[in-house]
Design a protein around this motif. Structure first.
Motif, PDB file in Angstrom:
ATOM      1  N   GLY A  33       0.791 -10.041   5.692  1.00 55.88           N
ATOM      2  CA  GLY A  33       1.639  -9.928   4.501  1.00 55.88           C
ATOM      3  C   GLY A  33       1.731  -8.515   3.965  1.00 55.88           C
ATOM      4  O   GLY A  33       1.836  -8.297   2.760  1.00 55.88           O
ATOM      5  N   LEU A  34       1.699  -7.531   4.876  1.00 57.78           N
ATOM      6  CA  LEU A  34       1.843  -6.147   4.421  1.00 57.78           C
ATOM      7  C   LEU A  34       3.262  -5.927   3.919  1.00 57.78           C
ATOM      8  O   LEU A  34       4.194  -6.606   4.347  1.00 57.78           O
ATOM      9  CB  LEU A  34       1.543  -5.186   5.574  1.00 57.78           C
ATOM     10  CG  LEU A  34       0.155  -5.300   6.188  1.00 57.78           C
ATOM     11  CD1 LEU A  34      -0.021  -4.269   7.287  1.00 57.78           C
ATOM     12  CD2 LEU A  34      -0.916  -5.123   5.122  1.00 57.78           C
ATOM     13  N   PHE A  35       3.433  -4.954   3.018  1.00 58.07           N
ATOM     14  CA  PHE A  35       4.762  -4.642   2.518  1.00 58.07           C
ATOM     15  C   PHE A  35       5.488  -3.806   3.569  1.00 58.07           C
ATOM     16  O   PHE A  35       5.075  -2.674   3.850  1.00 58.07           O
ATOM     17  CB  PHE A  35       4.682  -3.879   1.197  1.00 58.07           C
ATOM     18  CG  PHE A  35       4.039  -4.679   0.095  1.00 58.07           C
ATOM     19  CD1 PHE A  35       4.065  -6.069   0.119  1.00 58.07           C
ATOM     20  CD2 PHE A  35       3.425  -4.053  -0.978  1.00 58.07           C
ATOM     21  CE1 PHE A  35       3.480  -6.819  -0.884  1.00 58.07           C
ATOM     22  CE2 PHE A  35       2.840  -4.798  -1.996  1.00 58.07           C
ATOM     23  CZ  PHE A  35       2.866  -6.178  -1.947  1.00 58.07           C
ATOM     24  N   PRO A  36       6.575  -4.351   4.150  1.00 53.76           N
ATOM     25  CA  PRO A  36       7.201  -3.664   5.284  1.00 53.76           C
ATOM     26  C   PRO A  36       7.792  -2.306   4.916  1.00 53.76           C
ATOM     27  O   PRO A  36       7.929  -1.441   5.770  1.00 53.76           O
ATOM     28  CB  PRO A  36       8.314  -4.631   5.718  1.00 53.76           C
ATOM     29  CG  PRO A  36       8.564  -5.496   4.541  1.00 53.76           C
ATOM     30  CD  PRO A  36       7.258  -5.596   3.812  1.00 53.76           C
ATOM     31  N   HIS A  37       8.128  -2.117   3.629  1.00 53.74           N
ATOM     32  CA  HIS A  37       8.820  -0.893   3.221  1.00 53.74           C
ATOM     33  C   HIS A  37       7.861   0.192   2.765  1.00 53.74           C
ATOM     34  O   HIS A  37       8.286   1.245   2.320  1.00 53.74           O
ATOM     35  CB  HIS A  37       9.808  -1.200   2.112  1.00 53.74           C
ATOM     36  CG  HIS A  37       9.166  -1.741   0.866  1.00 53.74           C
ATOM     37  ND1 HIS A  37       8.427  -2.902   0.848  1.00 53.74           N
ATOM     38  CD2 HIS A  37       9.138  -1.276  -0.404  1.00 53.74           C
ATOM     39  CE1 HIS A  37       7.988  -3.132  -0.373  1.00 53.74           C
ATOM     40  NE2 HIS A  37       8.396  -2.161  -1.155  1.00 53.74           N
ATOM     41  N   ARG A  38       6.555  -0.084   2.849  1.00 50.66           N
ATOM     42  CA  ARG A  38       5.614   0.942   2.427  1.00 50.66           C
ATOM     43  C   ARG A  38       4.759   1.396   3.597  1.00 50.66           C
ATOM     44  O   ARG A  38       4.352   0.591   4.422  1.00 50.66           O
ATOM     45  CB  ARG A  38       4.698   0.387   1.337  1.00 50.66           C
ATOM     46  CG  ARG A  38       5.462   0.149   0.054  1.00 50.66           C
ATOM     47  CD  ARG A  38       4.506   0.125  -1.083  1.00 50.66           C
ATOM     48  NE  ARG A  38       5.183  -0.104  -2.343  1.00 50.66           N
ATOM     49  CZ  ARG A  38       4.567  -0.482  -3.449  1.00 50.66           C
ATOM     50  NH1 ARG A  38       3.277  -0.696  -3.421  1.00 50.66           N
ATOM     51  NH2 ARG A  38       5.240  -0.653  -4.555  1.00 50.66           N
TER      52      ARG A  38
ATOM     53  N   THR B 211      -2.157  -0.349  -2.814  1.00 51.16           N
ATOM     54  CA  THR B 211      -1.380  -1.192  -3.734  1.00 51.16           C
ATOM     55  C   THR B 211      -2.102  -1.530  -5.038  1.00 51.16           C
ATOM     56  O   THR B 211      -1.566  -1.295  -6.131  1.00 51.16           O
ATOM     57  CB  THR B 211      -0.979  -2.507  -3.028  1.00 51.16           C
ATOM     58  OG1 THR B 211      -0.206  -2.184  -1.875  1.00 51.16           O
ATOM     59  CG2 THR B 211      -0.140  -3.381  -3.953  1.00 51.16           C
TER      60      THR B 211
ATOM     61  N   TYR C 104       4.654   2.809   9.330  1.00 47.73           N
ATOM     62  CA  TYR C 104       5.067   1.588   8.646  1.00 47.73           C
ATOM     63  C   TYR C 104       4.445   0.397   9.361  1.00 47.73           C
ATOM     64  O   TYR C 104       4.128   0.482  10.557  1.00 47.73           O
ATOM     65  CB  TYR C 104       6.593   1.483   8.633  1.00 47.73           C
ATOM     66  CG  TYR C 104       7.226   2.472   7.689  1.00 47.73           C
ATOM     67  CD1 TYR C 104       7.195   2.243   6.306  1.00 47.73           C
ATOM     68  CD2 TYR C 104       7.807   3.637   8.148  1.00 47.73           C
ATOM     69  CE1 TYR C 104       7.747   3.150   5.426  1.00 47.73           C
ATOM     70  CE2 TYR C 104       8.367   4.559   7.264  1.00 47.73           C
ATOM     71  CZ  TYR C 104       8.327   4.312   5.903  1.00 47.73           C
ATOM     72  OH  TYR C 104       8.865   5.204   5.032  1.00 47.73           O
TER      73      TYR C 104
ATOM     74  N   PHE D  74       5.518  -2.245  10.780  1.00 48.47           N
ATOM     75  CA  PHE D  74       6.062  -2.748  12.049  1.00 48.47           C
ATOM     76  C   PHE D  74       5.616  -1.903  13.240  1.00 48.47           C
ATOM     77  O   PHE D  74       5.752  -2.307  14.385  1.00 48.47           O
ATOM     78  CB  PHE D  74       7.594  -2.848  11.981  1.00 48.47           C
ATOM     79  CG  PHE D  74       8.339  -1.558  12.206  1.00 48.47           C
ATOM     80  CD1 PHE D  74       8.724  -1.171  13.487  1.00 48.47           C
ATOM     81  CD2 PHE D  74       8.658  -0.717  11.143  1.00 48.47           C
ATOM     82  CE1 PHE D  74       9.411   0.012  13.701  1.00 48.47           C
ATOM     83  CE2 PHE D  74       9.349   0.461  11.348  1.00 48.47           C
ATOM     84  CZ  PHE D  74       9.726   0.827  12.638  1.00 48.47           C
TER      85      PHE D  74
END
Ligand SMILES: Nc1ncnc2c1ncn2[C@@H]1O[C@H](COP(=O)(O)OP(=O)(O)OP(=O)(O)O)[C@@H](O)[C@H]1O
Ligand SMILES: [Mg+2]
Lengths: 224, 361
Positions: free
Chosen positions: B86-91, B99, B132, B134
């Protein structure tokens, strides 16, 4: 009688900037403004409306249905409805086009927020984000690729739809078509088509560029 | 300490996910909630940080009812790790880890410095900080998830099947890593899994739950393997309980004999193999200081003469242990027979050939 050439360059040269309202450059400028205002208004309205549709699920079905009906109406019909209210002004074109943009952008915002993976939303909650901050810092940024894809469609179709406004004299480059047809003179028609296509390609290119800059993290970009 | 007092969760559709659960999660130890799918593990876990509110009963954290604490504030003091990371894909990775520090209002510099420390702590290359999510493998993402949960140094860590989505080899290394971290950090960890082997490996205490969110048994892993409370627990533990239990007995007490002459060693004293008529035969080794009785037995079984070779950290031979020496210790740790005859005999029939704990006496 000599054969009429498809494009008469001297006509273009004379009419590019003749200072009058029918100069090609003036029409181009008009076209750009009339194409972009609906997208801008559409985005400003679609964001809160899309959020509301996500927040209150029951709202989405009727909103989407209304927008789809609007979208299916021939643009001419919509123009004539507004003609009686706003007369032969730009608004008569811009307002209906805003509805068309909304029909694309509201679903884009809703789908964009739906595209936020559940684990991402849940871990944001679990780490202690409050709802407003979670929306602004996590959900909306993650929704950007989907919203931008909708924005591209809305922009390109808006650019092409403006021409219909020529029927009430507010069609930007579309006015060139009427001019050409009335006079059986191809040059303005060709100029109109070429400029509209160029405008659409340019706008789309700018949005793609914006997407790359805004979402360097998007996995889709790698495969695109 | 976290306590559940008569906690029940009934969802709106009437599903009772957790039914009258009472238990204590001790401070500074790993407590594992294990049970079949749908038994209410996730629900129980999420009631601790109030992602789900209990229908009745109460949950306390160091004596305070969690319902008295504003949820976001409560959550910032509790680390949370989930299966899909559940990592933030945009960070970027570093900002993902930072975080909670950001939420707590730390300066960007301080938060990032802390994030870099954590990447190192969980065994990640600091060079990944600028990537990132991904661009990371599943195992790496999971480590980032753990680092993120630890960033603000919360005393409590909730982990919901954090290692289930990675392959067995990566999973094993993540588990070892968690145990290593825990020996340093001493967090109060609630770990949810449906994998009993993982539960037994990681848990200081294991709470076995059955469908309907009822507690079947709560005990240390060794006790659980030796004395399952009922048929459900016994079945859930699966085969080979007798052997698996040996993992919890240290090989330290195995009686060593001097190294016999047919054990060939090199000049540093490292074993090379057993001398036989056909040349050198394979040998099995164990380190009495760090290994379990299970490893010692395994080493004995790997040698043609049934003798395990005891070695030190450098691999130098310290002695040997024959099967008789291992048997002595096995007998000493034989499960209690008296008073448990009914359970023991039905266990023999339900869990099959691997179960021999009733036999020796
Ligand atoms: N939001 C919900 N509404 C209704 N029922 C739910 C909801 N969430 C979970 N349940 C039900 O509650 C029960 C317990 O679910 P829970 O997710 O806690 O199980 P679990 O032990 O974590 O399972 P798994 O190992 O599959 O993750 C299940 O029967 C599930 O279907
Ligand atoms: Mg679960």
């Amino acid at each position: 009688m000599t054969e009429e050439p498809l494009v008469r360059w001297d006509w273009i040269a004379r009419n590019w900037a003749n200072g009058g309202p029918t100069a090609i450059s003036a029409l181009l400028e008009n076209h750009v403004v009339m194409a972009f205002l609906p997208v801008l208004f559409g985005l400003v309205v679609a964001l809160p409306l899309g959020l509301a549709c996500v927040r209150w699920r029951w709202l989405y079905q009727p909103t989407a249905a209304l927008m789809n009906v609007t979208y299916s109406l021939p643009s001419l019909v919509l123009f004539s409805i507004f003609l009686s209210v706003t007369g032969l002004t730009r608004s008569t074109v811009v307002i209906p086009l805003t509805f068309f943009a909304l029909a694309v952008l509201i679903p884009a915002v809703v789908d964009g927020l739906a595209s936020v993976p559940d684990p991402v939303r849940q871990s944001a909650v679990a780490m202690g984000f409050r709802p407003a901050r979670r929306l602004l810092r996590v959900e909306l940024p993650v929704a950007v690729p989907v919203v931008l894809a909708g924005l591209r469609v809305a922009t390109v179709s808006s650019i092409s739809l403006v021409s219909v406004g020529a029927l009430i004299g507010q069609g930007g480059l579309g006015n060139l078509f009427i001019d050409g047809w009335q006079r059986q003179f191809y040059t303005p028609i060709v100029v109109g088509i070429v400029l509209i296509v160029l405008l659409a390609v340019l706008a789309d290119g700018l949005l793609v560029l914006a997407q790359r800059l805004l979402t360097p993290w998007s996995r889709a970009r790698r495969t695109a | 300490m976290i306590t559940f007092e008569d906690v029940t969760k009934r969802y709106r559709d009437g599903t009772v996910a957790v039914d009258d659960l009472s238990l204590e999660v001790p401070t500074g130890a790993i407590t594992v909630f294990v049970g079949p799918s749908g038994c209410g593990k996730t629900t129980s876990l999420r009631m601790i940080n109030r992602m789900i509110d209990a229908t009745s009963g109460r949950i306390t954290l160091d004596g305070q009812d969690v319902r008295e604490i504003d949820p976001p504030t409560l959550r910032r003091g509790i680390g949370y790790v989930i299966q899909q990371a559940g990592l933030f894909p945009h960070r970027k990775i570093v900002d993902n880890v930072a975080t909670v520090p950001y939420l707590l209002g730390w300066s960007k510099k301080k938060a990032r410095t802390r994030a870099m420390e954590l990447l190192e702590l969980v065994g990640l290359d600091p060079g990944l900080a600028g990537r990132y999510p991904f661009q990371l493998s599943g195992g790496q993402q999971q480590r980032v998830g753990v680092a993120r949960a630890l960033a603000a140094d919360p005393p409590v860590l909730l982990m919901d099947e954090p290692f289930s989505a990675v392959d067995p080899i990566v999973r094993a290394s993540l588990q070892d890593e968690l145990l290593r971290l825990q020996s340093e950090l001493r967090k109060t960890i609630v770990f949810v899994t449906h994998d009993i082997d993982e539960a037994v490996k990681l848990g200081d205490t294991v709470a076995v739950m059955r469908v309907g969110g009822r507690l079947a048994q709560m005990a240390g892993p060794a006790t659980l393997l030796t004395e399952p409370a009922d048929d459900f627990v016994r079945e859930f533990l699966g085969r080979d309980r007798g052997i698996r239990r040996l993992s919890f007995i240290s090989a330290k007490e195995v009686r060593l004999s001097p190294s016999p002459s047919d054990l060939v060693t090199d000049e540093d004293g490292r074993a090379l193999g057993w001398r036989t008529a056909d040349g050198l035969a394979a040998h099995g080794t164990f380190n009495p200081e760090t290994d379990s009785l299970r490893v010692a037995l395994d080493a004995a079984l790997l040698s043609p003469n049934g003798t395990a070779v005891a070695v030190d950290e450098e691999g130098r031979v310290r002695g040997v242990a024959g099967r008789d020496a291992i048997d002595e210790l096995l007998a000493e740790y034989a499960p209690p027979a008296a008073g448990r005859a009914p359970g023991g005999s039905s266990g023999g029939s339900s869990s099959g050939a691997g179960d021999s704990e009733g036999a020796p006496a």
